[in-house]
Design a protein around this motif. Structure first.
Motif: not given
Length: 162
Positions: A124-125, A127-128, A138, A130-135
């Motif tokens: 969960t941590s 996932d949170k 990533l 990684l949402t702050g990065y663009t594809v």
């Protein structure tokens, strides 16, 4: 790759940033070791048992010899690890269907929900995070992690070889 000609300030900045990355990777390594130690203690395994279980889950079924090669652990040490994993209901030692003398290690799925629960907080941590990065970012991070893993494997192989 570094450009062919960097000015002195760029070279200093590259050295500082490279050093910071290596320090962060060391800190990450320690933190992940501590996390895995806590996780393994929750399921009554040793740290090396958990590592071997992960290899079997990811790359199995495989022979004990292949597991020894992948981990660099001594065969006698591996026997104890496999005994504990089998006794704990984590793996099965199956006879090869072609060569009945050969043993194949297979991870058992019955305990997967327990592991998923223990890893859920970290997942969960992540996932949170990684949402702050663009594809594109990533993909760069994924490439860096893959190449760092390869460098670590190479360094481990070198140490194992003596």
């Amino acid at each position: 790759m570094a450009p062919a000609a960097e000015d002195a300030e760029t070279k200093r900045q590259r050295r500082r940033t490279s050093t910071a990355i290596k320090e962060s990777l060391r800190e990450l390594s320690v933190q992940l070791s501590l996390f895995n130690h806590q996780l393994s203690s929750h399921v009554d395994l040793r740290d090396s048992d958990l590592d071997c279980l992960d290899v079997i889950q990811r790359h199995g079924p495989l022979s004990p010899t292949a597991l020894v090669r992948r981990t660099g652990l001594h065969a006698a040490t591996m026997t104890g690890i496999l005994d504990r994993l089998e006794k704990g209901g984590w793996i099965a030692r199956d006879r090869d269907s072609v060569d009945r003398r050969a043993v194949v290690l297979r991870a058992l799925r019955e305990r997967n929900p327990e592991m998923f629960r223990l890893y859920s907080g970290m997942n969960t941590s992540m996932d949170k995070l990684l949402t702050g990065y663009t594809v594109d970012e990533l993909e760069t991070i994924a490439d860096f992690v893959r190449r760092t893993t390869e460098a670590g494997k190479s360094a481990t192989d070198d140490l194992t070889a003596g």
